[in-house]
Design an enzyme around this catalytic site. Sequence first.
Site, PDB file in Angstrom:
ATOM      1  N   ASN A  84      -3.863   5.831  -3.476  1.00 10.90           N
ATOM      2  CA  ASN A  84      -3.579   4.907  -2.574  1.00 10.90           C
ATOM      3  C   ASN A  84      -4.307   3.789  -2.665  1.00 10.90           C
ATOM      4  O   ASN A  84      -5.888   4.171  -2.315  1.00 10.90           O
ATOM      5  CB  ASN A  84      -3.531   5.400  -1.073  1.00 10.90           C
ATOM      6  CG  ASN A  84      -3.531   4.442  -0.006  1.00 10.90           C
ATOM      7  OD1 ASN A  84      -4.641   4.305   0.303  1.00 10.90           O
ATOM      8  ND2 ASN A  84      -2.581   3.725   0.657  1.00 10.90           N
ATOM      9  N   MET A 100       0.903  -1.326   0.138  1.00  6.84           N
ATOM     10  CA  MET A 100       0.176   0.131  -0.043  1.00  6.84           C
ATOM     11  C   MET A 100       0.901   1.285   0.074  1.00  6.84           C
ATOM     12  O   MET A 100       1.890   1.395   0.654  1.00  6.84           O
ATOM     13  CB  MET A 100      -0.996  -0.007   1.346  1.00  6.84           C
ATOM     14  CG  MET A 100      -1.999  -1.126   1.064  1.00  6.84           C
ATOM     15  SD  MET A 100      -3.400  -0.292   0.206  1.00  6.84           S
ATOM     16  CE  MET A 100      -4.294   0.662   1.452  1.00  6.84           C
ATOM     17  N   CYS A 101       0.408   2.030  -0.566  1.00  6.61           N
ATOM     18  CA  CYS A 101       0.985   3.429  -0.839  1.00  6.61           C
ATOM     19  C   CYS A 101       0.553   4.242   0.402  1.00  6.61           C
ATOM     20  O   CYS A 101      -0.134   4.099   1.026  1.00  6.61           O
ATOM     21  CB  CYS A 101       0.903   4.349  -1.884  1.00  6.61           C
ATOM     22  SG  CYS A 101       0.928   2.952  -3.636  1.00  6.61           S
ATOM     23  N   GLN A 102       1.193   5.575   0.398  1.00  8.03           N
ATOM     24  CA  GLN A 102       0.960   6.700   1.160  1.00  8.03           C
ATOM     25  C   GLN A 102       0.486   7.739   0.464  1.00  8.03           C
ATOM     26  O   GLN A 102       1.382   8.428  -0.324  1.00  8.03           O
ATOM     27  CB  GLN A 102       1.998   6.919   2.388  1.00  8.03           C
ATOM     28  CG  GLN A 102       2.452   5.497   3.209  1.00  8.03           C
ATOM     29  CD  GLN A 102       1.852   5.706   4.609  1.00  8.03           C
ATOM     30  OE1 GLN A 102       1.438   6.839   5.103  1.00  8.03           O
ATOM     31  NE2 GLN A 102       1.913   4.393   5.319  1.00  8.03           N
ATOM     32  N   ILE A 116       4.185   8.185  -1.717  1.00  7.72           N
ATOM     33  CA  ILE A 116       5.209   7.575  -1.675  1.00  7.72           C
ATOM     34  C   ILE A 116       4.702   6.182  -2.040  1.00  7.72           C
ATOM     35  O   ILE A 116       3.592   5.389  -1.662  1.00  7.72           O
ATOM     36  CB  ILE A 116       6.039   7.497  -0.380  1.00  7.72           C
ATOM     37  CG1 ILE A 116       5.227   7.225   0.848  1.00  7.72           C
ATOM     38  CG2 ILE A 116       6.778   8.546  -0.456  1.00  7.72           C
ATOM     39  CD1 ILE A 116       5.969   7.148   2.080  1.00  7.72           C
TER      40      ILE A 116
END
Lengths: 265, 265
Positions: free
Chosen positions: A119, A1-3, A89
């Site tokens: 995300n 998972m992204c942020q 990110i």
Amino acid sequence: MCQLLGMNCNTPTDITFSFSGFAQRAGVTDHHSDGWGIAFFEGHPDGTPHAQPDKGLRLYVDNQAASTSPVAQLIRQYPIQSRHVIAHIRKATQGPIALENCHPFVRELWGRYWVFAHNGNLENFQPHLHSHFHPVGDTDSERAFCWIMQEIAKAHACMPPVEELTRTLRELMPTLAKHGTFNMLLSNGAALWAHASTHLHYIVRQHPFTTAQLQDEDLAIDFAEHTTPNDRVAVIATQPLTTNEQWTAFCCGELRVFVDGQPLD
Amino acid sequence: MCQLLGMNCNTPTDITFSFSGFAQRAGVTDHHSDGWGIAFFEGHPDGTPHAQPDKGLRLYVDNQAASTSPVAQLIRQYPIQSRHVIAHIRKATQGPIALENCHPFVRELWGRYWVFAHNGNLENFQPHLHSHFHPVGDTDSERAFCWIMQEIAKAHACMPPVEELTRTLRELMPTLAKHGTFNMLLSNGAALWAHASTHLHYIVRQHPFTTAQLQDEDLAIDFAEHTTPNDRVAVIATQPLTTNEQWTAFCCGELRVFVDGQPLD
């Protein structure tokens, strides 16, 4: 998972404090090290009239980890002033680690730049992109962005007021969210939209300002020293960035629009 | 008048040497200090197959002078490897000093980014932009770019081979050049097109490599130390950047396309 990290303010503000903690999550305090990016809308050097959108855009994307990238180092040290910021990110789910797969993505519509970061993970989302927005990279996220741009271009003949755009976006979100997790940030330099299907939090900082302590780094800042009583800043992030402030969690399926440093009702 | 710098190579190469001299023209050895920008196409970290275009893009624009900008400082020190680079330093003619008026400009078409920079001044160029490319800023240059994108999108249903695009661009250039000076660089990550109506020069560097001496800074580089015998690099600039190499001047009205570090016939 992204942020995700977003900022929306009533006066141009730098994001170095929040970005510093956020960038630590790319490989130091967390494992999101498959690239990162940040976009800053910017008005005129002599001041854009308050009610006008900011049209200029600085976009920095990098397929290195934000915790070690020389470009991220620049962003941490160079206080770029902006009213609308979107950062991301990446932890790759769909699409290899490559520059064209790093968020935020940008397109132009009605003579404005639109910036988007996502995300989550959309499964089996293969929309019919029959218009003029097509993904350059391989991610489900850029595909979703192109579809959103296509649909808002179809829904409005020219740039509508923020409230109308919000209504259109509220109609579009469920179509995306039914394919999986869809937390996203979107801005056109006039407002910042945030949609959560799982995790997204926000905070509004305004007078009287206090000291904030980062969660991911031993760093605190007394905002009272860097602000005027009229300043107002909304920060939106996947998870709260500070330990001593009260962040508000988005509800599942909620879309909020931020203008001048606060959410509109 | 602005200044252009382009690079096209058969292998990813950094532009720090050429950019270093070029950036001096923004306020030190010349007066182009109303902003600057540079765009790098970038392939995959594990190598894009040679015949494939590079899809990723890093774009840095700044409304500060390139000779003093912290972002330009980063570019001088950080050797970004690219096969297609377009840079520009601005002396404002049309449009105020603002981020949205800094070149290069970027648009997406057919799932590729297109990058454009212009040197010159077009008078009374108000094309009918009836399609989906519209300028964000106020320059004649971005207007010209939007018109070029509109016309190539009309001329081809999908991405054509380089030779066909070159033919289309050759047809479009006179329409622009009749409004004034139109020196430009354009790339889509597969080729780099350069058109001169007044000043543009190029050089092809290949084996055996020699030492080059910058014109605008006391700096020399022995390319033999930094290359392999197979490398080939074309550099295109408004004025020659080195004092001890033979640069070729473009003819008036000439459009050249560069692929793999050399002009195609």
